[in-house]
Design a protein around this motif. Structure first.
Motif, PDB file in Angstrom:
ATOM      1  N   ILE A   1      15.383  12.256 -65.973  1.00  0.00           N
ATOM      2  CA  ILE A   1      15.710  10.850 -65.707  1.00  0.00           C
ATOM      3  C   ILE A   1      15.132  10.350 -64.372  1.00  0.00           C
ATOM      4  CG2 ILE A   1      17.968  11.252 -64.583  1.00  0.00           C
ATOM      5  CD1 ILE A   1      17.509   8.583 -67.219  1.00  0.00           C
ATOM      6  N   GLU A   2      15.106  11.227 -63.353  1.00  0.00           N
ATOM      7  CA  GLU A   2      14.571  10.803 -62.051  1.00  0.00           C
ATOM      8  C   GLU A   2      13.078  10.501 -62.153  1.00  0.00           C
ATOM      9  OE1 GLU A   2      15.927   9.934 -59.224  1.00  0.00           O
ATOM     10  OE2 GLU A   2      17.883  10.306 -60.126  1.00  0.00           O
ATOM     11  N   SER A   3      12.358  11.397 -62.854  1.00  0.00           N
ATOM     12  CA  SER A   3      10.918  11.181 -63.014  1.00  0.00           C
ATOM     13  C   SER A   3      10.659   9.936 -63.854  1.00  0.00           C
ATOM     14  CB  SER A   3      10.263  12.381 -63.698  1.00  0.00           C
ATOM     15  OG  SER A   3      10.333  13.490 -62.860  1.00  0.00           O
ATOM     16  N   ASN A   4      11.497   9.759 -64.869  1.00  0.00           N
ATOM     17  CA  ASN A   4      11.390   8.575 -65.725  1.00  0.00           C
ATOM     18  C   ASN A   4      11.547   7.308 -64.868  1.00  0.00           C
ATOM     19  OD1 ASN A   4      12.010   6.426 -67.416  1.00  0.00           O
ATOM     20  ND2 ASN A   4      13.161   7.660 -68.883  1.00  0.00           N
ATOM     21  N   TYR A   5      12.567   7.304 -64.026  1.00  0.00           N
ATOM     22  CA  TYR A   5      12.828   6.156 -63.152  1.00  0.00           C
ATOM     23  C   TYR A   5      11.635   5.917 -62.208  1.00  0.00           C
ATOM     24  CZ  TYR A   5      14.971   3.467 -59.387  1.00  0.00           C
ATOM     25  OH  TYR A   5      15.225   2.524 -58.435  1.00  0.00           O
ATOM     26  N   THR A   6      11.163   7.014 -61.579  1.00  0.00           N
ATOM     27  CA  THR A   6      10.035   6.904 -60.638  1.00  0.00           C
ATOM     28  C   THR A   6       8.805   6.347 -61.343  1.00  0.00           C
ATOM     29  OG1 THR A   6      10.855   8.820 -59.431  1.00  0.00           O
ATOM     30  CG2 THR A   6       8.568   8.226 -59.048  1.00  0.00           C
ATOM     31  N   LEU A   7       8.570   6.869 -62.542  1.00  0.00           N
ATOM     32  CA  LEU A   7       7.397   6.439 -63.294  1.00  0.00           C
ATOM     33  C   LEU A   7       7.465   4.942 -63.613  1.00  0.00           C
ATOM     34  CD1 LEU A   7       5.857   8.495 -66.100  1.00  0.00           C
ATOM     35  CD2 LEU A   7       6.323   6.123 -66.510  1.00  0.00           C
ATOM     36  N   ASN A   8       8.634   4.488 -64.054  1.00  0.00           N
ATOM     37  CA  ASN A   8       8.758   3.064 -64.392  1.00  0.00           C
ATOM     38  C   ASN A   8       8.675   2.180 -63.156  1.00  0.00           C
ATOM     39  OD1 ASN A   8       9.272   2.338 -67.349  1.00  0.00           O
ATOM     40  ND2 ASN A   8      10.378   4.268 -67.069  1.00  0.00           N
ATOM     41  N   GLU A   9       9.200   2.684 -62.047  1.00  0.00           N
ATOM     42  CA  GLU A   9       9.062   1.954 -60.784  1.00  0.00           C
ATOM     43  C   GLU A   9       7.568   1.817 -60.465  1.00  0.00           C
ATOM     44  OE1 GLU A   9      11.100   4.069 -57.713  1.00  0.00           O
ATOM     45  OE2 GLU A   9      11.507   2.241 -56.578  1.00  0.00           O
ATOM     46  N   GLY A  10       6.833   2.907 -60.688  1.00  0.00           N
ATOM     47  CA  GLY A  10       5.387   2.891 -60.440  1.00  0.00           C
ATOM     48  C   GLY A  10       4.672   1.921 -61.359  1.00  0.00           C
TER      49      GLY A  10
ATOM     50  N   PHE B   1      17.772   0.992 -62.281  1.00  0.00           N
ATOM     51  CA  PHE B   1      16.643   0.814 -63.193  1.00  0.00           C
ATOM     52  C   PHE B   1      16.452  -0.670 -63.528  1.00  0.00           C
ATOM     53  CE2 PHE B   1      14.979   0.548 -67.552  1.00  0.00           C
ATOM     54  CZ  PHE B   1      13.770   1.210 -67.385  1.00  0.00           C
ATOM     55  N   GLU B   2      17.566  -1.338 -63.798  1.00  0.00           N
ATOM     56  CA  GLU B   2      17.503  -2.752 -64.142  1.00  0.00           C
ATOM     57  C   GLU B   2      16.956  -3.562 -62.960  1.00  0.00           C
ATOM     58  OE1 GLU B   2      21.268  -4.728 -64.584  1.00  0.00           O
ATOM     59  OE2 GLU B   2      20.470  -6.068 -66.131  1.00  0.00           O
ATOM     60  N   GLN B   3      17.474  -3.230 -61.763  1.00  0.00           N
ATOM     61  CA  GLN B   3      17.111  -3.958 -60.548  1.00  0.00           C
ATOM     62  C   GLN B   3      15.653  -3.734 -60.144  1.00  0.00           C
ATOM     63  OE1 GLN B   3      19.693  -5.848 -60.020  1.00  0.00           O
ATOM     64  NE2 GLN B   3      18.466  -6.913 -58.479  1.00  0.00           N
ATOM     65  N   ARG B   4      15.204  -2.483 -60.240  1.00  0.00           N
ATOM     66  CA  ARG B   4      13.878  -2.124 -59.722  1.00  0.00           C
ATOM     67  C   ARG B   4      12.772  -2.130 -60.774  1.00  0.00           C
ATOM     68  NH1 ARG B   4      12.937  -1.675 -54.306  1.00  0.00           N
ATOM     69  NH2 ARG B   4      11.394  -0.062 -54.752  1.00  0.00           N
TER      70      ARG B   4
ATOM     71  N   MET C   1       5.746  -8.359 -53.007  1.00  0.00           N
ATOM     72  CA  MET C   1       6.620  -8.715 -54.124  1.00  0.00           C
ATOM     73  C   MET C   1       8.063  -8.921 -53.664  1.00  0.00           C
ATOM     74  SD  MET C   1       4.795  -9.266 -56.647  1.00  0.00           S
ATOM     75  CE  MET C   1       6.001  -9.614 -57.906  1.00  0.00           C
ATOM     76  N   GLU C   2       8.454  -8.249 -52.607  1.00  0.00           N
ATOM     77  CA  GLU C   2       9.819  -8.451 -52.112  1.00  0.00           C
ATOM     78  C   GLU C   2       9.991  -9.880 -51.620  1.00  0.00           C
ATOM     79  OE1 GLU C   2      11.516  -5.584 -49.509  1.00  0.00           O
ATOM     80  OE2 GLU C   2      10.931  -3.915 -50.795  1.00  0.00           O
TER      81      GLU C   2
END
Ligand code: SF4
Length: 267
Positions: free
Chosen positions: A244-253, A164-167, A8-9
């Protein structure tokens, strides 16, 4: 040598037009071929010189995602092994039987034993393990209210929003623009529910990455020369159940899962 984490990169560097001038059927197929080093990135005639200069050589591939998260998972497992799982199950409205807490992640059952080990009949994505264990450790059990807020409105959200927006939001928007089955997958594979939009989006889907932690994905199609847009919203109670960190990780996942599915279909 350029360091590239996943196809994807490479896909993000392409213009997404699927013009086939590189000889591949889609930009996704081309991205996969470049990642596997079967094609040079120069074979796409639409890239800027600086992109070719940067990514035109050999590719340095990463450790797997699972290795990347392994350390954090070990720490959380230790913590889970020291708590009362039946109390956690009660607090979170989960089930407790045979010394295991069972909860649903995207509608599929996952169990956690007293050592903090996660098991399921489906594949366990490392990006889901850290948030799931944090949820069990720290989730308050507050029920969602159905009031939606932005990432910026969460505790710690403003300083993390650019990432968050970027990833998360931008890659998901790009997928929505090019992978037409994205929302169908959200509904069918990830147990999503389509709802009438409260904020005038063309598509609004609620997903439950964790039982008391819903997210709402809203997409606006391109219109009258305006670009499409996509935003992810959170229930107003989200901070009570996930940091917030887990939230970010989860959405990245979440994004990585959909990217993988899109690559499988597009390649
Ligand atoms: S990778 Fe480049 S040449 Fe190939 S389809 Fe996409 S834009 Fe066209």
């Amino acid at each position: 040598m350029s360091h590239i984490e996943n196809p994807m990169e490479i896909f993000k560097l392409l213009n997404g037009s699927n013009c086939k001038e590189c000889g591949e059927k889609t930009c996704l197929a081309f991205a996969v071929a470049v990642f596997k080093e079967k094609r040079p990135i120069q074979a796409c005639p639409h890239l800027e010189k600086e992109v070719i200069d940067r990514y035109g050589g050999a590719i340095d591939k990463p450790n797997t995602v699972d290795e990347y998260k392994a350390e954090a998972i070990e720490e959380l497992k230790q913590k889970v092994s020291s708590i009362d799982l039946s109390e956690a199950a009660q607090r979170l409205g989960a089930r407790f039987a045979d010394n295991k807490l069972t909860l649903k992640i995207f509608g599929k059952e996952f169990s956690v034993d007293t050592e903090g080990n996660l098991s399921s009949e489906v594949h366990i994505n490392a990006y889901m393990v850290v948030p799931a264990l944090n949820y069990i450790l720290n989730g308050s059990g507050t029920s969602p209210r159905g009031d939606w807020i932005t990432f910026r409105e969460l505790n710690g959200g403003p300083s993390r929003y650019a990432h968050f927006e970027q990833r998360c939001e931008k890659p998901l928007k790009r997928l929505a623009d090019t992978y037409t089955d994205l929302f169908k997958d959200m509904l069918e594979i990830f147990d999503g529910k389509q709802i009438d939009s409260q904020i005038d989006s063309d598509v609004s889907i609620i997903l439950h990455p964790l039982p008391l932690f819903p997210i709402m994905v809203c997409y606006w199609k391109p219109e009258d020369g305006l670009e499409s847009s996509l935003h992810i919203y959170f229930d107003a109670t989200s901070d009570d159940n996930l940091d917030i960190e887990s939230n970010y990780t989860l959405n990245e996942g979440v994004v990585l899962m959909f990217e993988k599915i899109a690559l499988r279909h597009g390649a």
